[in-house]
Design an enzyme around this catalytic site. Structure first.
Site, PDB file in Angstrom:
ATOM      1  N   ARG A   8       0.841  -1.213   0.000  1.00 52.77           N
ATOM      2  CA  ARG A   8       0.000   0.000   0.000  1.00 52.77           C
ATOM      3  C   ARG A   8       0.874   1.261   0.000  1.00 52.77           C
ATOM      4  NH1 ARG A   8      -1.917   1.444   6.131  1.00 52.77           N
ATOM      5  NH2 ARG A   8      -0.352   0.228   7.221  1.00 52.77           N
ATOM      6  N   SER A  34      -4.858   5.467   5.339  1.00 48.66           N
ATOM      7  CA  SER A  34      -4.591   4.026   5.395  1.00 48.66           C
ATOM      8  C   SER A  34      -4.256   3.442   4.027  1.00 48.66           C
ATOM      9  CB  SER A  34      -5.808   3.289   5.967  1.00 48.66           C
ATOM     10  OG  SER A  34      -6.097   3.754   7.260  1.00 48.66           O
ATOM     11  N   GLU A  55     -18.826   3.765  -0.696  1.00 48.29           N
ATOM     12  CA  GLU A  55     -17.987   3.097  -1.694  1.00 48.29           C
ATOM     13  C   GLU A  55     -18.713   2.831  -3.008  1.00 48.29           C
ATOM     14  OE1 GLU A  55     -18.439   2.049   1.435  1.00 48.29           O
ATOM     15  OE2 GLU A  55     -16.516   2.450   2.399  1.00 48.29           O
ATOM     16  N   PHE A  80     -14.320  -3.583   1.094  1.00 53.73           N
ATOM     17  CA  PHE A  80     -15.381  -2.668   0.646  1.00 53.73           C
ATOM     18  C   PHE A  80     -15.339  -2.476  -0.873  1.00 53.73           C
ATOM     19  CE2 PHE A  80     -13.985  -0.952   4.934  1.00 53.73           C
ATOM     20  CZ  PHE A  80     -14.878  -1.742   5.633  1.00 53.73           C
ATOM     21  N   ARG A 164      -1.549  -4.378   3.797  1.00 58.49           N
ATOM     22  CA  ARG A 164      -1.258  -3.420   4.851  1.00 58.49           C
ATOM     23  C   ARG A 164       0.127  -3.672   5.458  1.00 58.49           C
ATOM     24  NH1 ARG A 164      -1.672  -3.998  10.490  1.00 58.49           N
ATOM     25  NH2 ARG A 164      -1.808  -1.997  11.564  1.00 58.49           N
TER      26      ARG A 164
END
Lengths: 313, 281
Positions: A8, A34, A55, A80, A164
């Site tokens: 990410r 994030s 979303e 999502f 992540r």
């Protein structure tokens, strides 16, 4: 010691790097810190649009922007992106084949402490079932940068599966050559082939070393493009090594293992074993502990590789 | 609007209604009720208002249109064919496997369609995206959309409405085809979205209430929307489902049902009568 960077992070950096292309517009759903799209936002605030926690609307809005000649990156967590807004992605972006690039971070159980509700283990299966969709699942920071570049250059929707957790940098930025739709053979071997994607590629490399200590020569292939999948490299591996094991941080239903199985059974059936999440939900915990609990380890790949070899006639 | 122009628009609307009947009759499927109720809005847009070029359908400075209630494709296709985007003769191939006229609008197959729609709630979001793109590029094109009133039950409509007001999309004008009926009956019986005007006002839109079959009111409302700065405009159009065909009017049964030969002939005869009346007016 090997440098560690989350994919990410590399995604955010790549967006900022390639953002000089004025066609690029970045959307986020209140998760820019994030998903790391805030790196782009700092550099090009006029082309960053926060769509709030909505979303489905974000995906269709991205499609509308894309009809006006833009290359739109829409980012949120994988759960999502691929599941809450699945139908918007299908009907607003894939059906009209628009330049909507979905930067889906926090894929897999290595999300860690947030637990099962936020650990997306179904996105590869869902996204690769959509016509016109390209699915990319890079292994490290270098490959992520290449994947973002390839997504910009590709005409049509792309799903980018990102993590992540900080993961080892496997590739050398100066020499690594990335080609959309082509697998990358990391090391050659003749006894078995380990086909891996995402952060499981570095685990596959570790497994290869353990197998070598036991006198087993494993070929290791990184499949960064889940769709369109590189059938040639899979069939060649089946012919030359006769046994396959897949490794992914995803449900064993419909993911990389499923995609490889589809290629094998229709072209050159050989034994196949799958390392992945065994059709159950994740849970809260430290990422490393969870990877161990769910069998996403080099040791498990070694065990499955041996089983696959034993199944050869 | 001058009398002559108004009469031309009224005749144009009848021609579109006749195409709708023949498209749905030929396909033996489709959605006549809602197509007939939004016909006058489409007529005002394509024949009085929108900046489009049939010779250059992808012109980047063109006004955009999104049929968010995508099931009313027969009305959009009829307007596009009458405008000259593709041959009118092709309309009767609507919904057939060897035709490009998909059951719901596809921007990849049908010249003049700016966005693929059909899944309710998504079109208005796409229109928001087009409005955002126009602002990003400092373009002066305008974006138009038509929503159904049953469609307001989709939560995405409200997500999009929030975004349109938040980003001050005064280049976006939406029409609510408020005919009061959906497949299962009255919208207020199925799941009431009322009071619709108050809701859009509360979401930060400029709201104008009109008769959706009065072409003068429609064009005046569009002008008001163009002169409204800092917010999107929702034109709430009171309409009649099945408008123009006596036995289809205000009948939910004609939401997604095709007429048989006899019904088709009667509908066309009624529309021809309206056309004749306009000629002698």
């Amino acid at each position: 010691m090997t440098q560690k960077i989350a994919t990410r992070e590399a995604y955010g950096s790549a967006l900022a790097e390639f953002g000089s292309d004025s066609r690029i517009v970045v959307l986020d759903a209140d998760l820019s810190k994030s998903t790391k799209t805030d790196t782009f936002k700092k550099k090009y605030p006029e082309r960053f649009i926060n769509m709030g926690i909505a979303e489905g609307n974000m995906m269709s809005t991205a499609a509308g922007i894309a009809t006006c000649g833009k290359v739109v990156f829409a980012s949120t967590f994988a759960i999502f992106a691929s599941e809450r807004s699945c139908e918007q992605i299908r009907n607003s972006a894939c059906y009209p084949k628009l330049n909507v690039k979905i930067g889906a971070t926090h894929a897999g159980i290595s999300v860690g402490e947030d637990g099962a509700s936020h650990q997306c283990i179904e996105d590869i299966a869902i996204m690769r079932a959509l016509p016109n969709m390209v699915v990319l699942s890079p292994a490290d920071a270098v490959e992520t940068r290449c994947a973002v570049k390839a997504a910009i250059e590709h005409d049509g929707p792309v799903y980018l599966r990102l993590g992540r957790l900080s993961v080892p940098v496997l590739y050398d930025e100066a020499s690594y050559r990335f080609e959309l739709g082509k697998g990358n053979m990391i090391s050659d071997g003749s006894d078995v082939t380990i086909i891996a994607t995402g952060l499981m590629v570095h685990t596959a490399v570790e497994a290869g070393k353990l197998l070598e200590q036991q006198g087993i020569k494993a070929r290791i292939i990184d499949i960064h493009t889940i769709k369109p999948i590189d059938s040639d490299i899979i069939i060649k591996a089946a012919k030359e090594t006769g046994a396959i094991v897949t490794a992914e941080e995803h449900n064993v239903v419909g993911g990389l293992g499923g995609a490889v199985a589809e290629v094998l059974v229709q072209n050159y059936p050989v034994p196949l074993k799958m390392v992945g999440i065994e059709d159950k939900f994740g849970k809260s915990g430290k990422p490393d502990k969870l990877m161990e609990m769910y069998g996403l380890t080099a040791e498990n790949i070694v065990q499955k590789a041996k089983q696959s070899i034993q199944m050869k006639k | 609007m001058e009398i002559h122009k108004l009469k031309e628009l009224k005749k144009q609307a009848v021609l579109i209604r006749k195409h709708i009947i023949d498209e749905v009759y030929s396909a033996a499927s489709g959605h006549p009720g809602g197509s007939l109720s939004c016909t006058d809005i489409l007529t005002a847009l394509y024949f009085n208002e929108m900046r489009v070029d049939v010779k250059n359908p992808q012109w980047e400075d063109r006004d955009r249109f999104v049929l968010s209630k995508g099931h009313c494709a027969p009305a959009l296709y009829a307007a596009l064919a009458e405008k000259g985007f593709f041959p009118k003769e092709d309309l009767v191939k609507f919904r057939s496997a060897d035709s490009y006229l998909e059951g719901h609008p596809s921007m990849r197959y049908v010249t003049g369609v700016d966005m693929s729609t059909g899944s309710l709630g998504q079109g208005i979001s796409a229109a928001v995206g087009m409005g955002i793109a126009g602002k990003l590029d400092n373009k002066d094109y305008r974006v138009y959309a038509i929503l159904g009133d049953g469609e307001l039950q989709e939560g995405q409509v409200w997500e999009a409405s929030m975004a349109a007001a938040h980003y001050k999309l005064d280049n976006l004008t939406a029409f609510l085809d408020h005919n009061g009926l959906q497949i299962d009956g009255n919208i207020t019986d199925v799941m009431s979205p009322e009071p619709v005007a108050n809701k859009f006002e509360a979401f930060g839109w400029n709201v104008i209430n009109i008769d959706g079959h009065d072409l003068t009111q429609i064009t005046e409302a569009i002008d008001k929307a163009k002169n409204t700065k800092g917010k999107p405009t929702m034109i709430v159009c009171a309409t009649v489902k099945g408008k123009g065909v006596s036995f289809m009017e205000n009948n939910a049964g004609w939401h997604g049902t095709a007429p048989n030969k006899e019904q088709r002939d009667q509908a066309i005869a009624e529309l021809n009568d309206i056309l004749s009346a306009l000629e002698v007016e």
